[in-house]
Structure formats: C-alpha cells, structure tokens
Design a protein around this motif. Structure first.
Motif, mmCIF file in Angstrom:
data_model
loop_
_atom_site.group_PDB
_atom_site.id
_atom_site.type_symbol
_atom_site.label_atom_id
_atom_site.label_comp_id
_atom_site.label_asym_id
_atom_site.label_seq_id
_atom_site.Cartn_x
_atom_site.Cartn_y
_atom_site.Cartn_z
ATOM 1 N N LEU A 6 0.867 -1.191 0.000
ATOM 2 C CA LEU A 6 0.000 0.000 0.000
ATOM 3 C C LEU A 6 0.900 1.238 0.000
ATOM 4 C CD1 LEU A 6 -2.724 -0.361 2.792
ATOM 5 C CD2 LEU A 6 -3.096 -0.289 0.333
ATOM 6 N N GLY A 7 0.304 2.371 -0.283
ATOM 7 C CA GLY A 7 1.067 3.625 -0.233
ATOM 8 C C GLY A 7 0.585 4.583 -1.287
ATOM 9 N N SER A 8 0.943 5.845 -1.117
ATOM 10 C CA SER A 8 0.507 6.856 -2.077
ATOM 11 C C SER A 8 1.072 6.563 -3.458
ATOM 12 C CB SER A 8 1.015 8.247 -1.703
ATOM 13 O OG SER A 8 1.167 8.391 -0.347
ATOM 14 N N PRO A 9 0.439 7.152 -4.474
ATOM 15 C CA PRO A 9 1.056 7.064 -5.800
ATOM 16 C C PRO A 9 2.440 7.695 -5.706
ATOM 17 C CG PRO A 9 -0.697 8.729 -5.760
ATOM 18 C CD PRO A 9 -0.776 7.972 -4.480
ATOM 19 N N GLY A 10 3.439 7.006 -6.223
ATOM 20 C CA GLY A 10 4.786 7.574 -6.201
ATOM 21 C C GLY A 10 5.552 7.315 -4.919
ATOM 22 N N ALA A 11 4.989 6.493 -4.022
ATOM 23 C CA ALA A 11 5.690 6.198 -2.768
ATOM 24 C C ALA A 11 6.830 5.210 -2.980
ATOM 25 C CB ALA A 11 4.720 5.659 -1.726
ATOM 26 N N GLY A 12 6.873 4.627 -4.167
ATOM 27 C CA GLY A 12 7.959 3.693 -4.472
ATOM 28 C C GLY A 12 7.558 2.232 -4.312
ATOM 29 N N GLU A 18 9.942 -4.851 -6.930
ATOM 30 C CA GLU A 18 11.011 -5.524 -7.690
ATOM 31 C C GLU A 18 12.041 -6.175 -6.770
ATOM 32 O OE1 GLU A 18 12.870 -2.753 -10.389
ATOM 33 O OE2 GLU A 18 10.899 -2.161 -11.185
ATOM 34 N N LYS A 19 12.363 -5.494 -5.676
ATOM 35 C CA LYS A 19 13.358 -6.048 -4.732
ATOM 36 C C LYS A 19 12.803 -7.311 -4.081
ATOM 37 C CE LYS A 19 15.669 -2.149 -5.157
ATOM 38 N NZ LYS A 19 16.851 -2.081 -6.008
ATOM 39 N N ILE A 20 11.533 -7.279 -3.739
ATOM 40 C CA ILE A 20 10.911 -8.446 -3.100
ATOM 41 C C ILE A 20 10.856 -9.614 -4.096
ATOM 42 C CG2 ILE A 20 8.834 -9.330 -1.976
ATOM 43 C CD1 ILE A 20 8.234 -6.412 -1.114
ATOM 44 N N VAL A 21 10.558 -9.301 -5.356
ATOM 45 C CA VAL A 21 10.524 -10.327 -6.399
ATOM 46 C C VAL A 21 11.876 -11.046 -6.469
ATOM 47 C CG1 VAL A 21 10.509 -10.658 -8.920
ATOM 48 C CG2 VAL A 21 8.771 -9.221 -7.843
ATOM 49 N N ASP A 22 12.969 -10.274 -6.457
ATOM 50 C CA ASP A 22 14.302 -10.863 -6.566
ATOM 51 C C ASP A 22 14.625 -11.744 -5.370
ATOM 52 O OD1 ASP A 22 14.624 -9.572 -8.908
ATOM 53 O OD2 ASP A 22 15.866 -7.936 -8.119
ATOM 54 N N ALA A 198 17.530 2.081 -1.172
ATOM 55 C CA ALA A 198 18.105 0.926 -0.471
ATOM 56 C C ALA A 198 17.738 0.936 1.013
ATOM 57 C CB ALA A 198 19.616 0.906 -0.638
ATOM 58 N N ASP A 199 17.615 2.134 1.592
ATOM 59 C CA ASP A 199 17.247 2.222 3.011
ATOM 60 C C ASP A 199 15.805 1.768 3.225
ATOM 61 O OD1 ASP A 199 19.770 3.182 3.542
ATOM 62 O OD2 ASP A 199 19.171 5.291 3.492
ATOM 63 N N THR A 200 14.935 2.140 2.292
ATOM 64 C CA THR A 200 13.546 1.670 2.386
ATOM 65 C C THR A 200 13.511 0.151 2.216
ATOM 66 O OG1 THR A 200 12.802 3.749 1.407
ATOM 67 C CG2 THR A 200 11.194 1.970 1.501
ATOM 68 N N PHE A 205 12.494 -5.447 4.012
ATOM 69 C CA PHE A 205 12.945 -6.818 4.283
ATOM 70 C C PHE A 205 12.837 -7.142 5.776
ATOM 71 C CE2 PHE A 205 15.851 -7.111 0.281
ATOM 72 C CZ PHE A 205 14.743 -7.337 -0.491
ATOM 73 N N ALA A 206 13.200 -6.168 6.609
ATOM 74 C CA ALA A 206 13.103 -6.390 8.057
ATOM 75 C C ALA A 206 11.642 -6.675 8.438
ATOM 76 C CB ALA A 206 13.629 -5.181 8.822
#
Ligand code: ADP
Ligand code: ZN
Length: 210
Positions: A6-12, A18-22, A198-200, A205-206
């Motif tokens: 979830l998150g606003s449009p543009g929140a990333g 993509e990171k979770i997919v990998d 990367a910080d997000t 992941f945590a």
C-alpha cells in the motif's frame, strides 16, 4: 508469501516490489502496469481504462477486480505474490477477501505528499519496456535513454503536476481508508519511506522477516 503493498502514488511501491521479487522469487502483480500494457496494445480493457488513467482517476472497481481474478488464477501465483497497486478501494479489498485469498502481510510505505510531488515531477519511464528512472534519484547512464533496452524515456501523462495532485487527493479519499481495514485484521505493517531506495528496502525486508 502473499503480500500487498500500500502507499501513495509515487511512494515507491513498484521499486520495492522488484526487490521483493528478486529475494523471494514470487511474482509482482501491478494493476498499473497491466492497465498501461492494455492501453498500449489498444485492447478493449485499454480503451476503457485510458480516460480514467490520464485524468488521475481510479479505474472502476469491477474492471480492476476482473483483472486480478484472472491474474491470480495463473500458475506462477501458487507460491505467493505481491500485489502492487491493488486493492485501492474498500470494495476492491472486500472483493479480495470474498475470493478467499489469505494475505500474510500488508506493507504500507508512507511518504509525505510534499516528497511525493517532488519525486513524481522527476520520474521518467521507458516508452518501450516501462522501466522507471528519476532525473535526480535514479539516473539512466545516458540522458533520456533506457539502460535496459535503449528505448526513449518519457514522462507519464499521469505524472504531470495537476494530475499528481488529483491522484494524491484520490489516494487520501479512496485508498487511505484501507489502512484501517487491514489494521483491524491485524496485518498492517507501516514502513517509513526513506530518501534512499536501499534504506527503504532494508526496512521492507526487516518487516517481512519479522
Ligand atoms: P502509481 O504510480 O499511482 O502507483 P499505478 O501505476 O499503480 O500508479 O496506476 C496508474 C493508474 O492506473 C492509476 O492512477 C489508476 O487510474 C489506475 N489503477 C491502477 N490500479 C488501480 C486500482 N487498483 N484501482 C483503480 N485504478 C487503478
Ligand atoms: Zn526500456
């Protein structure tokens, strides 16, 4: 693992998906990408969706729910999936519950409207493969050219400043109530979006390992 971002449009959301997919080897299902592909291909679905999207409005629930029902039936969803951009309204969330889909976690990536406005104005996407870039935060190697396929980088129509404001208003009215919906189910995890991608990702992941 079955996840919702979830998150606003543009929140990333897309970038984190993509990171979770990998890492987890599950597919990301982005209703925005599915709709944009349909618009590009000029299908019936695309024709219906285009005017809403260009105006920064939500595409009607029954269209979106139909897309998700079909997509979740595919084989690659058996081991789990990440929903990016769905659900965006309470009726969509209710439809997902009614389908009997058991979601493990809902990650809400929180970013202020101000930061979003700044980010979206610099966002560029590849006109061929839909990879996304940013004039400040994620520059392509060559200006205006996609690293992945050499396609031309363009600004999405819905990233124009007036449209961004409309999308944020739509988000607060229609999508933000989902936070309460999922909090009540005890599945909501809030991640503060950081300046660095990367910080997000580290926080995401945590939250998933928790
Ligand atoms: P964002 O960059 O806002 O996260 P998306 O790429 O997810 O945007 O979606 C782009 C547009 O597609 C939205 O502004 C909306 O018009 C439409 N759309 C995508 N997902 C949904 C949904 N679940 N419900 C309604 N409309 C949607
Ligand atoms: Zn490309």
């Amino acid at each position: 693992m079955k996840l919702i971002l979830l998150g606003s449009p543009g929140a990333g959301k897309g970038t984190q998906a993509e990171k979770i997919v990998d890492r987890y080897e599950i597919p990301a299902i982005s209703t925005g990408n599915i709709l944009r592909a349909a618009v590009k291909d000029g299908t019936q679905l695309g024709l219906k969706a285009k005017s809403y999207m260009d105006a920064g409005q939500l595409v009607p629930d029954e269209i979106i729910v139909g897309i998700i029902k079909d997509r979740l039936k595919e084989d690659d969803c058996k081991k789990g999936f990440i929903l990016d951009g769905f659900p965006r309204t309470i009726p969509q969330a209710q439809a997902l519950e009614d389908m009997g889909v058991e979601i493990d976690k809902i990650l809400d990536i929180e970013v202020s409207d101000e930061a979003i406005t700044k980010r979206m104005s610099g966002r560029r996407v590849c006109s061929k493969c839909a990879n996304s870039y940013h004039l400040e935060y994620k520059k392509p190697k060559v200006d205006g050219v996609c690293d992945a396929c050499g396609g031309e980088l363009i600004q999405r129509k819905d990233d124009a400043p007036e449209t961004v404001q409309a999308r944020l208003a739509e988000y607060h009215e229609m999508t933000e109530p989902l936070k309460d919906f999922y909090k009540k189910l005890g599945k909501l995890v809030i991640v503060e979006g950081q300046e660095e991608v990367a910080d997000t990702t580290a926080l995401v992941f945590a939250a998933l390992e928790d």
